[in-house]
Design an enzyme around this catalytic site. Structure first.
Site, PDB file in Angstrom:
ATOM      1  N   ASP A 120     -50.814 -22.138  -8.931  1.00 13.02           N
ATOM      2  CA  ASP A 120     -50.647 -20.690  -8.824  1.00 13.02           C
ATOM      3  C   ASP A 120     -52.019 -20.122  -8.474  1.00 13.02           C
ATOM      4  OD1 ASP A 120     -49.511 -18.054  -9.122  1.00 13.02           O
ATOM      5  OD2 ASP A 120     -50.490 -17.915 -11.066  1.00 13.02           O
ATOM      6  N   SER A 121     -52.027 -18.856  -8.048  1.00 12.24           N
ATOM      7  CA  SER A 121     -53.296 -18.193  -7.794  1.00 12.24           C
ATOM      8  C   SER A 121     -54.110 -18.071  -9.081  1.00 12.24           C
ATOM      9  CB  SER A 121     -53.031 -16.804  -7.224  1.00 12.24           C
ATOM     10  OG  SER A 121     -52.204 -16.084  -8.114  1.00 12.24           O
ATOM     11  N   TYR A 172     -54.030 -13.460  -5.044  1.00 16.90           N
ATOM     12  CA  TYR A 172     -53.661 -13.774  -3.658  1.00 16.90           C
ATOM     13  C   TYR A 172     -52.852 -12.606  -3.052  1.00 16.90           C
ATOM     14  CZ  TYR A 172     -54.606 -18.894  -4.191  1.00 16.90           C
ATOM     15  OH  TYR A 172     -55.168 -20.129  -4.372  1.00 16.90           O
ATOM     16  N   CYS A 177     -45.968 -19.667  -7.600  1.00 15.19           N
ATOM     17  CA  CYS A 177     -46.601 -18.410  -7.204  1.00 15.19           C
ATOM     18  C   CYS A 177     -45.723 -17.785  -6.129  1.00 15.19           C
ATOM     19  CB  CYS A 177     -47.995 -18.711  -6.651  1.00 15.19           C
ATOM     20  SG  CYS A 177     -48.851 -17.280  -5.961  1.00 15.19           S
ATOM     21  N   THR A 232     -46.396 -15.301  -4.211  1.00 16.45           N
ATOM     22  CA  THR A 232     -47.173 -14.980  -3.020  1.00 16.45           C
ATOM     23  C   THR A 232     -47.365 -16.218  -2.145  1.00 16.45           C
ATOM     24  OG1 THR A 232     -48.309 -13.346  -4.376  1.00 16.45           O
ATOM     25  CG2 THR A 232     -49.312 -13.892  -2.269  1.00 16.45           C
ATOM     26  N   GLU A 258     -53.371  -9.553 -16.293  1.00 13.79           N
ATOM     27  CA  GLU A 258     -54.637 -10.293 -16.442  1.00 13.79           C
ATOM     28  C   GLU A 258     -55.527  -9.648 -17.507  1.00 13.79           C
ATOM     29  OE1 GLU A 258     -56.109 -12.947 -14.304  1.00 13.79           O
ATOM     30  OE2 GLU A 258     -54.098 -13.368 -13.585  1.00 13.79           O
ATOM     31  N   CYS A 317     -42.901 -12.366  -8.908  1.00 12.66           N
ATOM     32  CA  CYS A 317     -44.276 -12.825  -9.109  1.00 12.66           C
ATOM     33  C   CYS A 317     -44.321 -13.459 -10.492  1.00 12.66           C
ATOM     34  CB  CYS A 317     -45.217 -11.623  -9.043  1.00 12.66           C
ATOM     35  SG  CYS A 317     -46.873 -11.957  -9.682  1.00 12.66           S
ATOM     36  N   THR A 318     -44.965 -14.605 -10.597  1.00 14.91           N
ATOM     37  CA  THR A 318     -44.893 -15.363 -11.848  1.00 14.91           C
ATOM     38  C   THR A 318     -45.705 -14.742 -12.988  1.00 14.91           C
ATOM     39  OG1 THR A 318     -46.579 -16.845 -10.921  1.00 14.91           O
ATOM     40  CG2 THR A 318     -44.288 -17.561 -10.780  1.00 14.91           C
ATOM     41  N   HIS A 319     -46.474 -13.713 -12.683  1.00 17.57           N
ATOM     42  CA  HIS A 319     -47.162 -12.983 -13.759  1.00 17.57           C
ATOM     43  C   HIS A 319     -46.202 -12.036 -14.504  1.00 17.57           C
ATOM     44  CE1 HIS A 319     -51.000 -14.122 -11.937  1.00 17.57           C
ATOM     45  NE2 HIS A 319     -51.640 -13.513 -12.907  1.00 17.57           N
TER      46      HIS A 319
HETATM   47  N1  DGL Z   1     -48.724 -15.230  -9.594  1.00 17.67           N
HETATM   48  C1  DGL Z   1     -48.807 -14.676  -8.269  1.00 17.67           C
HETATM   49  C2  DGL Z   1     -47.413 -14.554  -7.669  1.00 17.67           C
HETATM   50  O1  DGL Z   1     -46.486 -15.098  -8.185  1.00 17.67           O
HETATM   51  C3  DGL Z   1     -49.385 -13.302  -8.207  1.00 17.67           C
HETATM   52  C4  DGL Z   1     -50.815 -13.120  -8.476  1.00 17.67           C
HETATM   53  C5  DGL Z   1     -51.609 -12.869  -7.255  1.00 17.67           C
HETATM   54  O2  DGL Z   1     -51.548 -11.792  -6.640  1.00 17.67           O
HETATM   55  O3  DGL Z   1     -52.348 -13.769  -6.969  1.00 17.67           O
HETATM   56  O4  DGL Z   1     -47.226 -13.891  -6.692  1.00 17.67           O
END
Ligand code: DGL
Length: 274
Positions: A14-15, A46, A77, A79, A158, A192-194
């Protein structure tokens, strides 16, 4: 290099830390398989970068995991999955599982049993690709899909603004979600995984829809792939985490995603070398 005894590990990247939502789910689903997680915490986010940069970073991330002998890679991720999965599949010979198709399938199932509506939330770079919408329509073209870019959600997560009632998180969630309240989605696809860390905030702002975690959906897809066609593991897990920033920082922050500090070593990686 730290040598570990392991057979056919699965790589996850992941990012940053969001992919740990996928790692956590996969850890439960495949207890006897080693998982190697790379979080590009020095280069996160990302989601605000160009497609070209996201594709270059994703290729380096996969290259690094392959240098550790992984037999398959979970792109945890949204993205990277929506911008680079095609390139990764063309470049490397191991199988990849991204988050888009598995999450789209879950969302389509919920919508088909409801009023046929899905709201997709993702980073700006993810929403710009239209990948989730295409994936849902490939399953059922009658499903109505709306997408909303939520660029401030990753910085909120974050920085730990994830509790129900958090003033900043609630205000930003209202800004992104309330314009879609009249759409009455059956499912909100957290693309998005966050975002699953914001689940309580999102449900308080827009109660009702089923929240779909792209990380968890992709973990299920990877577990199915492992059962169907991956080479065998040695039946014991010997996980490791890798970060492009400070391992101590990763360890501390990862606890919020995992529910406890990681119980595996965390190593630094100079990702620009890959
Ligand atoms: N975890 C990333 C996703 O799933 C998002 C975080 C990022 O912007 O890097 O898109």
């Amino acid at each position: 290099m730290f040598l570990r005894s392991m057979k056919n590990p699965i790589g996850i990247f992941d990012s940053g830390l969001g992919g740990l939502t996928g790692y956590r789910a996969l850890r439960k689903l495949l207890p006897g398989r080693t998982l190697l997680y790379f979080g590009d915490t020095a280069r996160v986010p990302y989601g605000t970068r160009s497609r070209e940069v996201i594709r270059r970073y994703s290729t380096q991330d996969a290259n690094f995991l392959l240098s550790h002998g992984v037999c398959a890679i979970l792109v945890a991720c949204g993205t990277a999955s929506s911008n680079a999965l095609d390139l990764l599949e063309q470049t490397f010979s191991v199988p990849f599982v991204g988050v888009v198709a598995p999450a789209a399938e879950q969302a389509a199932r919920v919508a088909e049993n409801g009023n046929g509506r899905v709201l997709v939330l993702g980073t700006s770079a993810t929403v710009a690709t239209g990948a989730y919408e295409r994936a849902i329509h490939a399953i059922d073209p009658k499903i109505q899909v709306r997408s909303a870019a939520c660029p401030l959600f990753v910085p909120l997560v974050e920085n730990g603004h994830t509790q129900k009632g958090d003033v900043a998180a609630t205000a930003i969630a209202e800004e992104y979600l309330l314009p879609h309240a009249d759409f009455r989605p059956d499912a909100v696809l957290l693309g998005c995984t966050h975002y699953p860390l914001l689940s309580e905030v999102l449900s308080a702002v827009l109660p009702g829809p089923v929240l779909i975690s792209a990380g968890e959906a992709s973990a299920k897809a990877m577990a199915s792939l492992a059962a169907a066609s991956l080479p065998p593991s040695d039946g014991s897990a010997s996980d490791a985490f890798y970060t492009s920033d400070d391992p101590a920082l990763f360890r501390r922050e990862a606890a919020r995603f995992l529910g406890a500090p990681p119980d595996a070593p965390v190593f630094h990686v100079d990702i620009e070398k890959y």
